[in-house]
Motif scaffolding. Structure first.
Motif: not given
Ligand SMILES: Cc1c2[nH]c(c1CCC(=O)O)Cc1[nH]c(c(CCC(=O)O)c1C)Cc1[nH]c(c(CCC(=O)O)c1C)Cc1[nH]c(c(C)c1CCC(=O)O)C2
Length: 367
Positions: A52, A96-97, A115, A227
């Motif tokens: 997602a 789940f988003f 971001p 996770f």
């Molecule tokens: C470590 C971790 C995070 N978040 C998450 C983890 C575990 C999964 C993994 O190891 O990748 C989990 C996560 N974060 C997000 C989801 C959405 C559902 C999916 O599609 O899996 C899930 C399952 C959305 C998100 N989480 C984040 C975004 C981007 C936010 C934005 O657009 O500003 C999204 C859509 C931000 C986020 N959140 C996190 C990071 C490191 C970042 C920045 C890097 C990135 O962009 O992914 C912490």
């Protein structure tokens, strides 16, 4: 709708099938849940971590001008963003988003998701005094989560919804470091240097994680994934001493729920046996360990999930196909296999490659 004609056909076929074969309406009978439970499946189920968002133009359009944490607290947006990859790719499960820091924000921790950076915590937690901020979570702290899960369960029909949470080590790392970290220096300094404070912090995060996962399952999620993305930074003996008691408590506390529990981390080749020991039904494997070897390390009584290198999706289709075939063949060594990537979808991935990969996995013989 921007999805391809073939995926549109597949969604319609699935909806029609559900109406004619009532047993398929139940997500608990889906190939995904069956594979998690190590039961026979008609095809290897597939979904993608971070499916997602990331690579989807329809996601970027919806998120225009909406901060991440606002999106995560808006049920209509959660439902729509969660549905996008299911409609487009025909994957076997929705995730789940949300984000792993959402429950921390909900109980009052001052943090934001920047971001291009990730979670950033205003006042990093490095002392006993700071622990007071970490109280257990209640459904009323996250009303938008229950509402969105219930909306999704209706919308998804036979397709299972995966609820998720960050594991205590990975959450602790963000809280202690104050943001993303390469070496987890402050985190390990507390773990080695102040073990009582460390376990107190981990205990509180364990309670929050249990509470947050239960909220999602009780609202209707069909599976739960924990996770522990960054736990691969820890050596096996330290995992056993400083992390395992907490992850074991999480899986034990969820055992009464009738949903499979998945446990995933990156760089966990040396920890796979311990991740299995923690008590999940499924252990997620990154791309560094071939699935047949991973299944041996994890031991009997568990299914595996994984493990195509997400960067393989940036290569031509012939490469993707041959790597996917290899993972599927090796996955047969496990008692159950859910196909996935070894970590999240990379933002530059062509969504068309994910749709084609999904079709390939579905057509691949299960044995
Ligand atoms: C470590 C971790 C995070 N978040 C998450 C983890 C575990 C999964 C993994 O190891 O990748 C989990 C996560 N974060 C997000 C989801 C959405 C559902 C999916 O599609 O899996 C899930 C399952 C959305 C998100 N989480 C984040 C975004 C981007 C936010 C934005 O657009 O500003 C999204 C859509 C931000 C986020 N959140 C996190 C990071 C490191 C970042 C920045 C890097 C990135 O962009 O992914 C912490």
């Amino acid at each position: 709708m921007p999805h391809s004609p073939s995926s549109r056909r597949r969604v319609r076929a699935r909806t029609a099938g559900a109406a004619w074969h009532p047993v398929r309406v139940n997500p608990a009978e889906s190939p995904f849940v069956r594979a998690c439970r190590r039961l026979p499946v008609p095809h290897t189920p597939v979904w993608y971590m971070r499916q997602a968002g990331r690579s989807l133009p329809e996601y970027r359009a919806l998120r225009e001008g909406v901060p991440m944490l606002t999106a995560c607290a808006t049920p209509d947006l959660i439902v729509e963003i969660t549905m996008q990859p299911v409609r487009r790719h025909g994957v076997d499960a929705a995730i789940f988003f949300s984000d792993i820091v959402v429950p921390l924000k909900a109980i009052g921790v001052d943090l934001d998701i920047k971001p291009g950076v990730g979670p950033v915590v205003a006042d990093p937690i490095r002392s006993t005094d700071a622990l007071g901020a970490l109280r257990p979570i209640e459904p009323d702290d996250v009303p938008y989560v229950g509402e969105a899960v219930r909306g999704l369960v209706k919308e998804l029909g036979p397709v299972p919804l995966i609820g998720f949470a960050g594991a205590p080590f990975t959450l602790a790392s963000y809280l202690i470091e104050g943001g993303p970290s390469k070496n987890h220096d402050h985190t390990k300094a507390m773990m080695y240097g102040e073990p009582a404070l460390w376990h107190d912090l981990m205990d509180r995060l364990t309670d929050i994680t249990i509470g947050y996962l239960r909220i999602q399952a009780e609202a209707g999620a069909s599976a739960l994934q924990l996770f522990d993305s960054w736990v691969g930074a820890v050596a096996p003996d330290d995992y056993r001493a400083f992390v395992l008691p907490h992850t074991s408590r999480i899986f034990a506390a969820l055992a009464d729920l009738d949903v499979p529990r998945i446990h995933f981390g990156v760089g966990t080749g040396e920890l796979l046996g311990l991740l299995g020991e923690a008590g999940a039904d499924v252990v997620g494997v990154d791309w560094r360990v071939p699935l047949d070897r991973a299944a041996e390390r994890i031991g009997p009584g568990r299914a595996v999930q994984g493990n195509l290198d997400p960067a393989v999706l940036l290569a031509p289709w012939e490469v993707i196909e041959s790597r996917a075939r290899d993972a599927l063949e090796r996955g047969r060594a496990a008692e159950g296999h859910v196909f996935n990537l070894g970590h999240g979808v990379l933002p530059s991935t062509d969504p068309g490659a994910l749709t084609r990969l999904t079709e390939f996995v579905h057509a691949f013989p299960v044995s």
